[in-house]
Motif scaffolding. Structure first.
Motif, PDB file in Angstrom:
ATOM      1  N   ASN A 168      47.884  18.525  43.089  1.00 28.25           N
ATOM      2  CA  ASN A 168      47.418  19.574  43.983  1.00 28.25           C
ATOM      3  C   ASN A 168      48.191  19.538  45.292  1.00 28.25           C
ATOM      4  OD1 ASN A 168      45.392  21.550  45.230  1.00 28.25           O
ATOM      5  ND2 ASN A 168      44.460  21.101  43.246  1.00 28.25           N
ATOM      6  N   VAL A 169      47.881  20.488  46.160  1.00 30.07           N
ATOM      7  CA  VAL A 169      48.515  20.521  47.469  1.00 30.07           C
ATOM      8  C   VAL A 169      47.889  19.444  48.350  1.00 30.07           C
ATOM      9  CG1 VAL A 169      49.106  22.942  47.346  1.00 30.07           C
ATOM     10  CG2 VAL A 169      46.888  22.284  48.266  1.00 30.07           C
ATOM     11  N   HIS A 210      61.892  21.313  49.656  1.00 29.16           N
ATOM     12  CA  HIS A 210      60.872  20.621  50.423  1.00 29.16           C
ATOM     13  C   HIS A 210      59.531  20.920  49.753  1.00 29.16           C
ATOM     14  CE1 HIS A 210      63.414  19.461  53.806  1.00 29.16           C
ATOM     15  NE2 HIS A 210      63.957  20.666  53.769  1.00 29.16           N
ATOM     16  N   ARG A 211      58.909  19.908  49.201  1.00 29.37           N
ATOM     17  CA  ARG A 211      57.629  20.137  48.534  1.00 29.37           C
ATOM     18  C   ARG A 211      56.880  18.813  48.433  1.00 29.37           C
ATOM     19  NH1 ARG A 211      56.770  24.575  45.236  1.00 29.37           N
ATOM     20  NH2 ARG A 211      54.742  24.640  44.200  1.00 29.37           N
ATOM     21  N   LYS A 212      55.820  18.682  49.191  1.00 33.56           N
ATOM     22  CA  LYS A 212      54.993  17.479  49.131  1.00 33.56           C
ATOM     23  C   LYS A 212      53.739  17.820  48.346  1.00 33.56           C
ATOM     24  CE  LYS A 212      55.018  14.279  52.170  1.00 33.56           C
ATOM     25  NZ  LYS A 212      54.902  13.387  53.340  1.00 33.56           N
ATOM     26  N   ARG A 213      53.414  16.970  47.378  1.00 34.30           N
ATOM     27  CA  ARG A 213      52.252  17.219  46.538  1.00 34.30           C
ATOM     28  C   ARG A 213      51.343  15.998  46.516  1.00 34.30           C
ATOM     29  NH1 ARG A 213      52.179  22.438  46.143  1.00 34.30           N
ATOM     30  NH2 ARG A 213      50.946  22.412  44.226  1.00 34.30           N
ATOM     31  N   VAL A 399      53.787  23.592  38.945  1.00 32.00           N
ATOM     32  CA  VAL A 399      54.207  22.235  39.276  1.00 32.00           C
ATOM     33  C   VAL A 399      55.661  22.091  38.842  1.00 32.00           C
ATOM     34  CG1 VAL A 399      53.807  19.778  38.863  1.00 32.00           C
ATOM     35  CG2 VAL A 399      51.882  21.381  38.835  1.00 32.00           C
ATOM     36  N   PRO A 400      56.557  21.619  39.708  1.00 28.47           N
ATOM     37  CA  PRO A 400      57.939  21.417  39.258  1.00 28.47           C
ATOM     38  C   PRO A 400      57.988  20.449  38.077  1.00 28.47           C
ATOM     39  CG  PRO A 400      57.797  21.283  41.652  1.00 28.47           C
ATOM     40  CD  PRO A 400      56.388  21.323  41.138  1.00 28.47           C
TER      41      PRO A 400
END
Length: 645
Positions: A168-169, A210-213, A399-400
């Motif tokens: 999730n975020v 840029h992607r923080k999960r 989701v990557p």
């Protein structure tokens, strides 16, 4: 074709209809699928699957998706075309639908349940309301998405897999003190799962953005969560999409197409080569994007990656081909040109509405469907059902896959997966148990006022909250609190005793701030407890401590509590992003349930009195046996015990 106010011809792209995967199946054929294609495979279920980014990741890690569930028909059509097994349209917020899914999956041996339940930030709902929802698994008629995490947890309990992966975020945790995450962890641990919560930068695992999960992992075979070593070098945007064919961009004309010729360059990056695997030679699909307005064409031309929308006024001065149609004050970052040598901006579902955050570094247009898919690490053979906007929406919500693969790898079976231990007692559950026992001992001793009791008193909490900032010595504070221990309201006589007992001018000034509620017994009643901070004009930190001491489940995030959590986890207290990563470390100690406020009080006290920045008193710390930093910290117990190892 007519032009609308948008400045380009109004049209919907063609609808891409995809045929089901040759190994997909229907409900009626699921049993045959289990005995055929699915036989002998490590099976997974993907809940809230969307188009299948997480499904792609877990398949790369060695699982086969037996079933995926979502409510978006276009996303399910995409999933059905790209994956084997079932792709089911269900509203998991409906208990009857969960009953149906449980029945469908009963014949299958599911090893992994994965998914990303949509979760709104819970801070806006009000903590008491959240608590009630958590406790009773109630339904929120205002926004059903708020309960879907509970539906996800319910399905995990019904399916009882060996392993669990939830994505999730970060806002799911950061905006509500990880209340929901801590609750999920607590319930999973009660079922015998070991758990881990982690904030992950996607670029560490090959994702060029840029992607923080937030990743929650659980398993009931072993208490071990070993991630592979993060990438030390970032995959740049040029490496991600630089090999894709250049498109002709003419203002107001179509840009790109469903199928174009692809010519492999000599210097194809390792990332691009991975994305091209299993894709027919000489073709690229869905390399198309929106038409470009005349004024936007000029804006894209004058922009650089560091140009803000508010900077365009000067660049467009006296230029008839370009102008700003949005307020530069309101939309400071309305447009963003990406840079070849950097990561992309985070791809979100907003890309389905417009692409202004994703302007190509060189060509005067926004990113195409295929480029957005590449940035999300979907391989080139992966197709998206529906219109162009449908595709963008599915990609932005996904989701990557490479991030999903990295997380799933952590959960691979160890040894014989069929011989799972009964009653696995996770490490952090043992840590929290010891911390709870220590807090209960202190609660009945001289530190009683530092913890929420079984029957908290608003007056006690208010006095501690007001005076705590004065850094009073423990013995002096204990003496001061003896004056109020037997009282529940602040009478004039008690107030005078507190003022007289104040050991310093600083403490006296803080006690004086209690004056507005002197001889106001009604305001000290339990039902009015949440009004006290405002009536005493408490500062945020004071109000937070007050709320903790009246038993509210929250996390006190400060230098001392973050220091305790960091040291126990073996991390430098002053590491980067400590306010986010530090909260995750704190989550492991606080946990959830009725004793969480008690443990939070214990961590606060340990941070103030024992786990000091300099010369920590390790011998008296209840966490010493679990502290990853114990050999690096001087202390009397360490000298006597660990020095002899």
């Amino acid at each position: 074709m007519k032009k609308g106010h948008y400045g380009v011809p109004l049209e919907r792209s063609d609808y891409l209809k995809l045929d089901p995967n040759e190994n997909s199946c229907t409900l009626e054929g699921f049993q045959d699928w289990l005995e055929g294609f699915g036989k002998g495979k490590r099976l997974a279920v993907d809940l809230f699957s969307g188009a299948g980014g997480l499904s792609s990741g877990i398949e790369r890690a060695g699982w086969t998706t037996a079933a995926a569930v979502d409510f978006d028909e276009r996303a399910l059509e995409t999933h059905r075309a790209n994956f084997p097994g079932l792709s089911l349209k269900m509203d998991l917020g409906d208990p009857a639908e969960r009953d149906r899914l449980e029945s469908v999956l009963r014949p299958a041996k599911i090893d992994l349940v994965a998914g990303g339940p949509p979760c709104q930030p819970f801070s806006r709902a009000g903590r008491n309301k959240i608590r009630d929802l958590v406790k009773n698994h109630g339904r929120d008629p205002e926004d059903r998405r708020k309960e879907l995490w509970s539906a996800y947890l319910d399905m995990v309990k019904r399916i009882s897999p060996r392993a669990v992966l939830m994505e999730n975020v970060p806002d799911m945790g950061l905006h509500d003190d990880f209340f929901v995450i801590r609750t999920i962890e607590e319930e999973l641990e009660e079922l015998g799962y070991a758990t881990q919560v982690r904030l992950v930068d996607a670029w560490h695992y090959g994702v060029p953005q840029h992607r923080k999960r937030l990743i929650l992992l659980a398993r009931r075979d072993v208490d071990d969560f070993t991630w592979r070593k993060p990438d030390s070098v970032r995959t740049t945007l040029r490496e991600a999409i630089g090999d894709l064919p250049e498109l002709e961009v003419v203002p107001t004309e179509r840009v790109g197409d469903r199928e174009l010729k692809y010519r492999k360059p000599r210097d194809l990056s390792a990332f691009a080569a991975k994305m091209r695997e299993k894709t027919p030679r000489g073709v690229v699909w869905d390399h198309m994007t929106r038409r470009v307005r005349i004024d936007d064409h000029r804006i894209f031309e004058v922009m650089e990656p560091d140009t803000k929308y508010s900077d365009l006024q000067e660049k467009l001065a006296e230029d008839e081909r370009g102008y700003q149609r949005y307020s530069a004050e309101k939309y400071t970052d309305k447009y963003k040109k990406l840079a070849w040598n950097k990561l992309s901006r985070t791809i979100t579902a907003h890309i389905a509405k417009d692409g202004y955050w994703y302007i190509h570094p060189q060509q005067l247009r926004t990113l195409t469907v295929r480029e957005a898919a590449r940035v999300q690490t979907f391989p080139d053979h992966f197709r998206f059902a529906g219109t162009r906007s449908d595709a963008f929406h599915q990609i932005g919500n996904a989701v990557p896959p490479l991030l999903g693969e990295a997380a799933a790898e952590v959960l691979k079976p160890v040894g014989d997966a069929t011989a799972m231990p009964v009653g696995l007692r996770p490490h952090w559950r043992q840590v929290r148990s010891g911390l709870t026992d220590w807090a209960r001992q202190r609660l009945v001793g001289k530190d009683w006022y530092q913890f929420p009791g079984e029957k908290p008193v608003s007056l006690h909490a208010a006095v501690v909250a007001m005076v705590s900032g004065a850094k009073t010595k423990p013995a002096v504070m204990a003496e001061l609190m003896t004056n109020v221990r037997s009282s529940k309201t602040l009478t004039a006589a008690l107030f005078r005793r507190l003022v007289d007992a104040a050991p310093s001018a600083s403490v006296r000034a803080r006690v004086d701030r209690l004056a507005p509620l002197v001889d106001r017994s009604y305001d000290w009643q339990w039902k009015k407890r949440f009004d006290v901070p405002a009536k005493l004009a408490m500062k945020p930190a004071e109000a937070a401590l007050y709320r903790l001491l009246i038993g509210e489940d929250l996390m006190l995030v400060g230098q001392s509590t973050l220091r305790v959590a960091a040291r126990v986890n073996g991390i430098e207290p002053d590491h980067a992003n400590r306010l986010s990563e530090g909260r995750v470390n704190l989550v492991k100690l606080v946990g959830a349930g009725a004793d969480a406020p008690l443990r939070m009080g214990a961590i606060r006290l340990i941070g103030m009195d024992l786990c000091r920045e300099d010369q920590p008193v390790c011998s008296e710390c209840p966490l010493i046996a679990h502290c990853a930093s114990r050999k690096e910290l001087p202390g009397d117990l360490l000298t006597l015990t660990f020095g002899q190892e």
